[in-house]
Design an enzyme around this catalytic site. Structure first.
Site, PDB file in Angstrom:
ATOM      1  N   SER A  92       0.839  -1.219   0.000  1.00 16.48           N
ATOM      2  CA  SER A  92       0.000   0.000   0.000  1.00 16.48           C
ATOM      3  C   SER A  92       0.863   1.252   0.000  1.00 16.48           C
ATOM      4  O   SER A  92       0.516   2.253  -0.628  1.00 16.48           O
ATOM      5  CB  SER A  92      -0.961   0.007   1.191  1.00 16.48           C
ATOM      6  OG  SER A  92      -0.312   0.326   2.399  1.00 16.48           O
ATOM      7  N   MET A 146      10.697  -6.210   4.543  1.00 15.20           N
ATOM      8  CA  MET A 146      10.869  -6.743   5.894  1.00 15.20           C
ATOM      9  C   MET A 146      12.235  -7.377   6.112  1.00 15.20           C
ATOM     10  O   MET A 146      12.339  -8.411   6.757  1.00 15.20           O
ATOM     11  CB  MET A 146       9.770  -7.783   6.169  1.00 15.20           C
ATOM     12  CG  MET A 146       8.393  -7.202   6.152  1.00 15.20           C
ATOM     13  SD  MET A 146       8.283  -5.800   7.308  1.00 15.20           S
ATOM     14  CE  MET A 146       6.588  -5.358   7.118  1.00 15.20           C
ATOM     15  N   HIS A 150       8.694   3.702   8.787  1.00 13.15           N
ATOM     16  CA  HIS A 150       8.529   2.824   9.944  1.00 13.15           C
ATOM     17  C   HIS A 150       7.255   3.243  10.688  1.00 13.15           C
ATOM     18  O   HIS A 150       7.077   4.447  10.930  1.00 13.15           O
ATOM     19  CB  HIS A 150       9.762   2.919  10.861  1.00 13.15           C
ATOM     20  CG  HIS A 150       9.717   1.987  12.022  1.00 13.15           C
ATOM     21  ND1 HIS A 150       9.915   0.623  11.887  1.00 13.15           N
ATOM     22  CD2 HIS A 150       9.471   2.208  13.334  1.00 13.15           C
ATOM     23  CE1 HIS A 150       9.782   0.055  13.077  1.00 13.15           C
ATOM     24  NE2 HIS A 150       9.521   0.992  13.966  1.00 13.15           N
TER      25      HIS A 150
HETATM   26  C1  GRF Z   1       3.631  -0.611   6.860  1.00 14.66           C
HETATM   27  O1  GRF Z   1       2.982  -0.402   8.098  1.00 14.66           O
HETATM   28  C2  GRF Z   1       5.076  -0.238   6.993  1.00 14.66           C
HETATM   29  O2  GRF Z   1       5.298   0.856   7.850  1.00 14.66           O
HETATM   30  C3  GRF Z   1       5.652  -1.469   7.615  1.00 14.66           C
HETATM   31  O3  GRF Z   1       4.954  -2.565   7.050  1.00 14.66           O
HETATM   32  C4  GRF Z   1       3.729  -2.086   6.521  1.00 14.66           C
HETATM   33  C5  GRF Z   1       3.787  -2.310   5.049  1.00 14.66           C
HETATM   34  O4  GRF Z   1       2.542  -2.061   4.520  1.00 14.66           O
HETATM   35  N1  GRF Z   1       7.071  -1.558   7.347  1.00 14.66           N
HETATM   36  P1  GRF Z   1       2.409  -1.954   2.923  1.00 14.66           P
HETATM   37  O5  GRF Z   1       3.058  -3.199   2.340  1.00 14.66           O
HETATM   38  O6  GRF Z   1       3.115  -0.709   2.496  1.00 14.66           O
HETATM   39  O7  GRF Z   1       0.928  -1.905   2.723  1.00 14.66           O
END
Ligand code: GRF
Length: 202
Positions: A14, A91, A110
């Site tokens: 997202s 991640m 973050h």
């Molecule tokens: C987000 O909350 C980001 O801050 C964290 O993992 C989530 C990823 O969400 N690192 P997306 O894949 O961007 O929807």
């Protein structure tokens, strides 16, 4: 000069989506040249196909060492000639091998107000700590974990009956808005790092 952005994501994407749409709308003077993931089934890879953005899958399990894995990522990126790496729900911790190749040109989002609640499940950490304010942080990436110079932060209230999910849901749209603003400033060369303090040209 439009910046050439490589987006790294491991999941839903997202944040990647928010940034791609903003670049395409001309709100950010960058162009998404490739989307890289470390997860074969990542939804972001499907989305990238709809957006007609080239994708790369580089999986850690294919390499004996982290260094070999990161060399492989660097090689895979070469044809796209990115000048900036944008981590958007990626991640995995990047090591010296990768970071040294893009020193000062890697950004991350973050879902907490760093330096609080580094690492995984930041929203859960905040709920369990009983804080009344949390939020999100966009920062430059260094070899530490969520420890590079902070670019921009947005605060979000935390309520006594919040769960990890209800707080994550409240923070997520602020992540999108904050990352769009921060990346736009970065692409316009308005961010300056002094030691670990980031100043912004108005
Ligand atoms: C987000 O909350 C980001 O801050 C964290 O993992 C989530 C990823 O969400 N690192 P997306 O894949 O961007 O929807």
């Amino acid at each position: 000069m439009i910046k050439r952005i490589a987006i790294f994501a491991s999941g839903r994407g997202s944040n990647a989506e928010a940034l791609v749409m903003a670049m395409r709308a001309g709100e950010i003077h960058g162009t998404p040249v490739v989307i890289l993931s470390d997860q074969a089934g990542a939804l972001v890879l499907e989305k990238a196909q709809q957006w007609k953005i080239p994708t790369l899958l580089v999986e850690r399990s294919d390499y004996k060492t982290k260094e070999a894995f990161e060399e492989a990522m660097l090689d895979a990126l070469k044809p796209y000639m990115p000048d900036t790496i944008v981590l958007a729900g990626y991640m995995r911790l990047l090591g010296k091998t990768f970071i040294s190749a893009y020193e000062g040109r890697i950004l991350n989002i973050h879902p907490a107000l760093l330096p609080s609640f580094t690492g995984l499940h930041a929203q859960r950490q905040a709920v369990e700590a009983g804080v009344k304010v949390s939020g999100c942080t966009v920062h430059f990436v260094d070899t530490g974990m969520d420890s590079g110079p902070i670019i921009m932060q947005t605060a979000v209230p935390v309520y006594a009956d919040d769960t990890e999910d209800s707080l994550a849901e409240r923070i997520l749209p602020k992540e999108h808005a904050t990352y769009k603003k921060a990346l736009a400033l970065y692409c316009d060369n308005k961010l300056h790092v002094n030691g670990h303090i980031v100043s912004i040209d108005e």
